[in-house]
Design an enzyme around this catalytic site. Structure first.
Site, PDB file in Angstrom:
ATOM      1  N   HIS A 183      25.851 -15.976 -22.238  1.00 32.34           N
ATOM      2  CA  HIS A 183      27.207 -16.512 -22.378  1.00 32.34           C
ATOM      3  C   HIS A 183      27.702 -17.104 -21.066  1.00 32.34           C
ATOM      4  O   HIS A 183      28.571 -16.551 -20.392  1.00 32.34           O
ATOM      5  CB  HIS A 183      28.162 -15.421 -22.884  1.00 32.34           C
ATOM      6  CG  HIS A 183      27.950 -15.114 -24.332  1.00 32.34           C
ATOM      7  ND1 HIS A 183      27.340 -13.961 -24.769  1.00 32.34           N
ATOM      8  CD2 HIS A 183      28.248 -15.822 -25.447  1.00 32.34           C
ATOM      9  CE1 HIS A 183      27.284 -13.971 -26.091  1.00 32.34           C
ATOM     10  NE2 HIS A 183      27.833 -15.088 -26.531  1.00 32.34           N
ATOM     11  N   ASN A 184      27.129 -18.250 -20.723  1.00 28.39           N
ATOM     12  CA  ASN A 184      27.490 -18.935 -19.480  1.00 28.39           C
ATOM     13  C   ASN A 184      27.832 -20.393 -19.782  1.00 28.39           C
ATOM     14  O   ASN A 184      27.893 -20.782 -20.957  1.00 28.39           O
ATOM     15  CB  ASN A 184      26.332 -18.802 -18.484  1.00 28.39           C
ATOM     16  CG  ASN A 184      25.022 -19.261 -19.101  1.00 28.39           C
ATOM     17  OD1 ASN A 184      24.982 -20.303 -19.756  1.00 28.39           O
ATOM     18  ND2 ASN A 184      23.964 -18.488 -18.907  1.00 28.39           N
ATOM     19  N   SER A 185      28.045 -21.177 -18.745  1.00 30.09           N
ATOM     20  CA  SER A 185      28.520 -22.544 -18.980  1.00 30.09           C
ATOM     21  C   SER A 185      27.451 -23.442 -19.603  1.00 30.09           C
ATOM     22  O   SER A 185      27.785 -24.457 -20.206  1.00 30.09           O
ATOM     23  CB  SER A 185      29.035 -23.156 -17.674  1.00 30.09           C
ATOM     24  OG  SER A 185      27.988 -23.259 -16.739  1.00 30.09           O
ATOM     25  N   ASP A 201      33.869 -19.816 -25.264  1.00 34.17           N
ATOM     26  CA  ASP A 201      33.438 -18.509 -24.739  1.00 34.17           C
ATOM     27  C   ASP A 201      33.949 -18.281 -23.319  1.00 34.17           C
ATOM     28  O   ASP A 201      33.359 -17.509 -22.548  1.00 34.17           O
ATOM     29  CB  ASP A 201      31.903 -18.406 -24.737  1.00 34.17           C
ATOM     30  CG  ASP A 201      31.348 -17.895 -26.060  1.00 34.17           C
ATOM     31  OD1 ASP A 201      32.059 -17.138 -26.748  1.00 34.17           O
ATOM     32  OD2 ASP A 201      30.202 -18.252 -26.408  1.00 34.17           O
ATOM     33  N   GLN A 214      15.719 -11.763 -33.525  1.00 33.74           N
ATOM     34  CA  GLN A 214      15.864 -13.157 -33.948  1.00 33.74           C
ATOM     35  C   GLN A 214      15.685 -13.331 -35.451  1.00 33.74           C
ATOM     36  O   GLN A 214      16.432 -14.076 -36.085  1.00 33.74           O
ATOM     37  CB  GLN A 214      14.856 -14.047 -33.199  1.00 33.74           C
ATOM     38  CG  GLN A 214      15.238 -14.290 -31.762  1.00 33.74           C
ATOM     39  CD  GLN A 214      16.611 -14.913 -31.628  1.00 33.74           C
ATOM     40  OE1 GLN A 214      16.925 -15.915 -32.258  1.00 33.74           O
ATOM     41  NE2 GLN A 214      17.459 -14.301 -30.830  1.00 33.74           N
TER      42      GLN A 214
HETATM   43 ZN   LIG Z   1      29.345 -19.059 -28.077  1.00 25.24          ZN
END
Ligand SMILES: [Zn+2]
Ligand SMILES: *[C@@H]1O[C@H](CO)[C@@H](O)[C@H](O)[C@H]1NC(C)=O
Ligand SMILES: *[C@@H]1O[C@H](CO)[C@@H](O)[C@H](O)[C@H]1NC(C)=O
EC number: 3.1.4.-
Length: 464
Positions: free
Chosen positions: A199-201, A240, A400
């Protein structure tokens, strides 16, 4: 360099240094694991259990204008606990980015008042050509966001979003101030935690790119208004924002401030939205619009971001099915268009398994790393380990396969029913191939069997 320019560089550096200390959830993945929240007033240790390494950091005016001009009153506990290793590679990256921001400032000042400039002039000369070349194919489903992020020196979210805002003519149409737009995007990118594996840029940039692909689909392209497109892109870029790298159940069971603030409901999504609104107001991006329009934009942005709460997926999916079964979607109707934008953003958010294997596999590894990291913290603090987060009983493959089967397939099947295009077929094709690849890689002793072969996905535990 003129004196004025030097002063503005100094002013910029001061702002930059302070921006490192503003309110944000920060999450340190070093051995001295620490989870911080900056909130009202002073620093508070918020949970005895975590007294060694989980702290609350505070700032006046947290929601939604948490980054206002209030003095920062807290002390950064990380500096009290820091070991050499926690310094890690981040400072080097920050220094690199500092230089790129200096370039950004210099070029944006030099060009102030000169409209229609290609935003890419800010990039390193060496990479400029390649990055520009890649952006010409920004609508391709094979777009390699990881490579683009390297070419832009870790600034993919800024460049991609800026490019798309220009591409759709939104800057001109909404008479956005280019300096404010850039400042907004720089702050958005900075508010993502780049030490989160997933959850990063780059994830935000990836979702924004996918959103662009969906906005170009014929049904949407011919009915969406410019306002819809602007909201769709902004929601994708901010969906996010300030994600702490742990999920909602974790925040609830550790009595996190945000969990009580948002009453255990869409805790992260509410925070992403509020953070986005905070930046919109701080940068005054829409301050030239009538007040009711900017309030309306903020509200719609919230409704889009809140739709990414994966625990509400069935609710959205049921509505989508009802609409499709009854063929009552009328894209001339603003509320129907908004619903389609919500679905498009939901698809963009979880489209990783629908990308070509080489890209898809990287995302799978990253998201599993983030889950397992949460599991490790839970074990360390004798908390119940969240489903999918235990590296000793889960493999990337079974996480997954479950995610694809129970979350991704149902959503994309409906999307393909709505938008029956080549892109939709391509996405379903990759999904099928990628699932087969994970099955081939699945470990022999399938832990899976233990709970009867199916593993329900818990609330908030999948990527969103
Ligand atoms: Zn997201
Ligand atoms: C949130 O959940 C926690 C743990 O289940 C509970 O103790 C708390 O009362 C809940 N808060 C609200 C506002 O519902
Ligand atoms: C648009 O759709 C909504 C929900 O289906 C409905 O309530 C509303 O009356 C429609 N508006 C128009 C102008 O048709």
């Amino acid at each position: 360099m003129g004196i004025a320019l030097i002063w503005s560089v100094i002013a910029f550096l001061i702002r930059w240094i302070f921006s490192k200390r503003r309110g944000a959830i920060s999450y340190d993945s070093s051995d001295q694991t620490a989870l911080y929240i900056r909130m009202l007033g002073a620093c508070v240790i918020f949970k005895q259990l975590f007294s060694r390494d989980v702290r609350v950091r505070s700032q006046v005016g947290f929601e939604p204008e948490r980054r206002g001009s209030h003095p920062y009153l807290g002390v950064d506990f990380r500096t009290l606990h820091s070991r050499a290793e926690s310094a890690g590679s981040i400072p080097a990256r920050r220094i690199r980015r500092l230089f790129s921001f200096q370039r950004h400032l210099l070029s944006s000042r030099l060009l102030r008042g000169v409209p229609h400039q290609n935003p890419l002039h800010i990039l390193d000369e060496d990479y400029c050509g390649q990055a520009r070349c890649m952006l010409e194919k920004v609508g391709s489903w094979n777009f390699d966001i990881f490579f683009f992020d390297r070419l832009t020196n870790g600034n993919s979210l800024i460049y991609l979003t800026l490019y798309l805002l220009n591409h759709y003519g939104l800057i001109e149409l909404f008479q956005l101030d280019m300096v404010k737009v850039r400042r907004f995007l720089v702050l958005v990118q900075e508010d993502y935690h780049n030490h989160n594996p997933y959850h990063n840029s780059v994830h935000a940039a990836d979702v924004t790119q996918a959103m662009h692909c969906y906005l170009k689909e014929p049904k949407l392209a011919k009915s969406l208004t410019s306002c819809d497109i602007l909201l769709g892109l902004l929601a994708a870029a901010t969906h996010d924002l300030d994600h702490p790298g742990v999920n909602q159940p974790f925040l609830i069971k550790t009595n996190h401030y945000l969990a009580s603030l948002y009453r255990n409901t869409s805790v992260l999504e509410n925070h992403h939205w509020r953070s986005a609104v905070g930046l919109l107001r701080e940068t005054e991006l829409f301050s030239h619009l009538p007040a009711e329009d900017s309030v309306n934009m903020e509200r719609q942005l919230g409704s889009l971001i809140l739709a990414t709460d994966i625990s509400r997926q069935n609710e959205y999916l049921a509505r989508f099915r009802t609409h499709l079964d009854q063929e009552e979607l009328c894209l001339g109707n603003a509320s129907h268009r908004h619903f389609i934008l919500q679905m498009a953003l939901k698809c963009a958010d979880i489209c990783n398994p629908c990308r070509p294997w080489e890209l898809s596999k990287q995302w799978s590894e990253k998201v599993t790393e983030e889950f397992f990291h949460q599991g490790d913290i839970e074990k360390k603090h004798k908390l119940e380990v969240s489903p999918l987060c235990d590296s000793s009983t889960n493999s990337i493959a079974d996480v997954q396969i479950g995610f694809m089967t129970y979350v991704v397939e149902p959503l994309f099947a409906e999307w393909a029913r709505f938008s029956d295009t080549r892109l939709s077929q391509t996405m379903l094709g990759h999904l099928c191939l990628n699932k087969a690849s994970w099955k081939a890689l699945q470990p022999e002793e399938a832990e899976f069997e233990q709970d009867g072969g199916s593993r329900a996905l818990p609330q908030g535990s999948v990527e969103s």
